[in-house]
Design a protein around this motif. Structure first.
Motif, PDB file in Angstrom:
ATOM      1  N   ALA A   5       0.859  -1.182   0.000  1.00 25.44           N
ATOM      2  CA  ALA A   5       0.000   0.000   0.000  1.00 25.44           C
ATOM      3  C   ALA A   5       0.894   1.230   0.000  1.00 25.44           C
ATOM      4  CB  ALA A   5      -0.903   0.006   1.217  1.00 25.44           C
ATOM      5  N   PHE A   6       0.469   2.250  -0.692  1.00 25.46           N
ATOM      6  CA  PHE A   6       1.195   3.516  -0.710  1.00 25.46           C
ATOM      7  C   PHE A   6       0.176   4.633  -0.820  1.00 25.46           C
ATOM      8  CE2 PHE A   6       0.626   2.265  -5.041  1.00 25.46           C
ATOM      9  CZ  PHE A   6       0.280   3.440  -5.672  1.00 25.46           C
ATOM     10  N   VAL A   7       0.626   5.824  -0.510  1.00 26.87           N
ATOM     11  CA  VAL A   7      -0.249   6.995  -0.501  1.00 26.87           C
ATOM     12  C   VAL A   7       0.359   8.053  -1.419  1.00 26.87           C
ATOM     13  CG1 VAL A   7      -1.286   8.774   0.961  1.00 26.87           C
ATOM     14  CG2 VAL A   7      -0.932   6.467   1.875  1.00 26.87           C
ATOM     15  N   LEU A   8      -0.481   8.695  -2.208  1.00 28.27           N
ATOM     16  CA  LEU A   8      -0.047   9.805  -3.058  1.00 28.27           C
ATOM     17  C   LEU A   8      -0.305  11.104  -2.325  1.00 28.27           C
ATOM     18  CD1 LEU A   8      -1.530   8.671  -6.492  1.00 28.27           C
ATOM     19  CD2 LEU A   8       0.774   8.283  -5.612  1.00 28.27           C
ATOM     20  N   VAL A   9       0.719  11.954  -2.235  1.00 33.38           N
ATOM     21  CA  VAL A   9       0.585  13.259  -1.583  1.00 33.38           C
ATOM     22  C   VAL A   9       1.275  14.311  -2.438  1.00 33.38           C
ATOM     23  CG1 VAL A   9       0.446  12.285   0.749  1.00 33.38           C
ATOM     24  CG2 VAL A   9       2.672  12.919  -0.180  1.00 33.38           C
ATOM     25  N   SER A  10       0.939  15.560  -2.189  1.00 30.90           N
ATOM     26  CA  SER A  10       1.592  16.668  -2.899  1.00 30.90           C
ATOM     27  C   SER A  10       2.569  17.359  -1.955  1.00 30.90           C
ATOM     28  CB  SER A  10       0.554  17.666  -3.411  1.00 30.90           C
ATOM     29  OG  SER A  10      -0.018  18.357  -2.332  1.00 30.90           O
ATOM     30  N   ALA A  11       3.334  18.287  -2.491  1.00 26.33           N
ATOM     31  CA  ALA A  11       4.302  19.047  -1.682  1.00 26.33           C
ATOM     32  C   ALA A  11       3.602  19.879  -0.615  1.00 26.33           C
ATOM     33  CB  ALA A  11       5.146  19.936  -2.590  1.00 26.33           C
ATOM     34  N   SER A  12       2.322  20.180  -0.800  1.00 22.23           N
ATOM     35  CA  SER A  12       1.593  21.000   0.172  1.00 22.23           C
ATOM     36  C   SER A  12       0.919  20.169   1.269  1.00 22.23           C
ATOM     37  CB  SER A  12       0.551  21.864  -0.539  1.00 22.23           C
ATOM     38  OG  SER A  12      -0.433  21.044  -1.145  1.00 22.23           O
ATOM     39  N   THR A  13       1.138  18.862   1.258  1.00 20.79           N
ATOM     40  CA  THR A  13       0.548  18.011   2.294  1.00 20.79           C
ATOM     41  C   THR A  13       1.146  18.381   3.649  1.00 20.79           C
ATOM     42  OG1 THR A  13       0.222  16.213   0.718  1.00 20.79           O
ATOM     43  CG2 THR A  13       0.240  15.617   3.052  1.00 20.79           C
ATOM     44  N   PRO A  14       0.317  18.587   4.662  1.00 22.76           N
ATOM     45  CA  PRO A  14       0.822  18.981   5.990  1.00 22.76           C
ATOM     46  C   PRO A  14       1.824  17.969   6.555  1.00 22.76           C
ATOM     47  CG  PRO A  14      -1.565  19.228   5.882  1.00 22.76           C
ATOM     48  CD  PRO A  14      -1.143  18.523   4.630  1.00 22.76           C
ATOM     49  N   GLU A  15       2.842  18.482   7.187  1.00 26.53           N
ATOM     50  CA  GLU A  15       3.904  17.652   7.755  1.00 26.53           C
ATOM     51  C   GLU A  15       3.370  16.662   8.786  1.00 26.53           C
ATOM     52  OE1 GLU A  15       7.433  15.946   7.863  1.00 26.53           O
ATOM     53  OE2 GLU A  15       7.012  17.625   6.521  1.00 26.53           O
ATOM     54  N   ASP A  16       2.356  17.055   9.570  1.00 31.34           N
ATOM     55  CA  ASP A  16       1.824  16.131  10.570  1.00 31.34           C
ATOM     56  C   ASP A  16       1.169  14.906   9.929  1.00 31.34           C
ATOM     57  OD1 ASP A  16      -0.240  17.839   9.686  1.00 31.34           O
ATOM     58  OD2 ASP A  16      -1.379  17.594  11.537  1.00 31.34           O
ATOM     59  N   LEU A  38      -0.756  13.232 -11.167  1.00 29.11           N
ATOM     60  CA  LEU A  38      -1.070  11.829 -11.409  1.00 29.11           C
ATOM     61  C   LEU A  38      -0.149  11.185 -12.439  1.00 29.11           C
ATOM     62  CD1 LEU A  38      -4.960  12.039 -11.327  1.00 29.11           C
ATOM     63  CD2 LEU A  38      -3.449  11.074  -9.578  1.00 29.11           C
ATOM     64  N   ARG A  39       0.196  11.914 -13.482  1.00 31.83           N
ATOM     65  CA  ARG A  39       1.097  11.366 -14.505  1.00 31.83           C
ATOM     66  C   ARG A  39       2.456  11.021 -13.878  1.00 31.83           C
ATOM     67  NH1 ARG A  39       0.590  11.104 -19.722  1.00 31.83           N
ATOM     68  NH2 ARG A  39      -1.074  12.631 -19.747  1.00 31.83           N
ATOM     69  N   GLU A  40       3.007  11.947 -13.119  1.00 32.45           N
ATOM     70  CA  GLU A  40       4.288  11.708 -12.462  1.00 32.45           C
ATOM     71  C   GLU A  40       4.170  10.577 -11.430  1.00 32.45           C
ATOM     72  OE1 GLU A  40       7.557  13.972  -9.624  1.00 32.45           O
ATOM     73  OE2 GLU A  40       6.039  15.185 -10.639  1.00 32.45           O
ATOM     74  N   ALA A  41       3.056  10.528 -10.713  1.00 34.61           N
ATOM     75  CA  ALA A  41       2.851   9.484  -9.715  1.00 34.61           C
ATOM     76  C   ALA A  41       2.872   8.104 -10.371  1.00 34.61           C
ATOM     77  CB  ALA A  41       1.535   9.705  -8.979  1.00 34.61           C
ATOM     78  N   LEU A  42       2.230   7.966 -11.523  1.00 33.97           N
ATOM     79  CA  LEU A  42       2.231   6.680 -12.227  1.00 33.97           C
ATOM     80  C   LEU A  42       3.628   6.323 -12.725  1.00 33.97           C
ATOM     81  CD1 LEU A  42      -1.148   6.933 -14.171  1.00 33.97           C
ATOM     82  CD2 LEU A  42      -0.621   5.486 -12.185  1.00 33.97           C
ATOM     83  N   GLU A  43       4.388   7.324 -13.153  1.00 33.18           N
ATOM     84  CA  GLU A  43       5.768   7.072 -13.583  1.00 33.18           C
ATOM     85  C   GLU A  43       6.620   6.584 -12.411  1.00 33.18           C
ATOM     86  OE1 GLU A  43       7.034  10.721 -15.425  1.00 33.18           O
ATOM     87  OE2 GLU A  43       5.651  10.471 -17.112  1.00 33.18           O
ATOM     88  N   VAL A  44       6.476   7.226 -11.243  1.00 33.72           N
ATOM     89  CA  VAL A  44       7.215   6.813 -10.047  1.00 33.72           C
ATOM     90  C   VAL A  44       6.787   5.403  -9.640  1.00 33.72           C
ATOM     91  CG1 VAL A  44       7.576   7.272  -7.582  1.00 33.72           C
ATOM     92  CG2 VAL A  44       7.598   9.161  -9.226  1.00 33.72           C
ATOM     93  N   LEU A  45       5.504   5.143  -9.689  1.00 28.20           N
ATOM     94  CA  LEU A  45       4.973   3.828  -9.352  1.00 28.20           C
ATOM     95  C   LEU A  45       5.590   2.752 -10.245  1.00 28.20           C
ATOM     96  CD1 LEU A  45       2.874   2.321  -7.611  1.00 28.20           C
ATOM     97  CD2 LEU A  45       1.213   2.805  -9.400  1.00 28.20           C
TER      98      LEU A  45
END
Length: 128
Positions: A5-16, A38-45
């Motif tokens: 399992a993994f989670v997709l987050v952006s740079a603005s996701t709160p640190e907590d 999403l495009r970049e996330a699929l590439e990383v995946l």
């Protein structure tokens, strides 16, 4: 069918929230500034997990986003012999309002209890 399992987050996701994920040993992928790219996330995946096929079992919002960004090649549906009434979020609630998406049937297989498995290829303008 489900492994890591993994989670997709952006740079603005709160640190907590990122700390919450780390404490629970959830892997997460950071893409995009305000929203997940999403495009970049699929590439990383693909690079990180060697994933070439992604099963999406979600509500209409993510379906719409992936289809709207032309990130879907095929749609696989299992049609159950069950009708459900009002207040049901459909898989494709807002898709096709701008422009209908044409499909080409690749497979139709009858399953147990008269259920049907359908696989469609999305037709691109280059396919026509």
């Amino acid at each position: 069918m489900c492994r890591d399992a993994f989670v997709l987050v952006s740079a603005s996701t709160p640190e907590d929230y990122l700390e919450y994920l780390k404490e629970r040993n959830y892997d997460f992928i950071v893409t995009g500034e305000e929203h997940v790219d999403l495009r970049e996330a699929l590439e990383v995946l693909n690079k990180k997990y060697k994933a070439r096929t992604v099963l999406l079992d979600s509500r209409s919002g993510l379906n719409e986003a992936l289809l709207g960004q032309d990130l879907v090649d095929e749609i696989s549906l299992i049609m159950l012999t069950l009708l459900i009434g009002k207040e049901v979020d459909t898989l494709f609630a807002n898709i096709g309002k701008k422009k209908p998406i044409e499909l080409e049937l690749l497979k139709c297989e009858k399953l147990e209890k008269d259920n049907v498995w359908l696989i469609y290829k999305l037709k691109r303008s280059s396919d026509k």
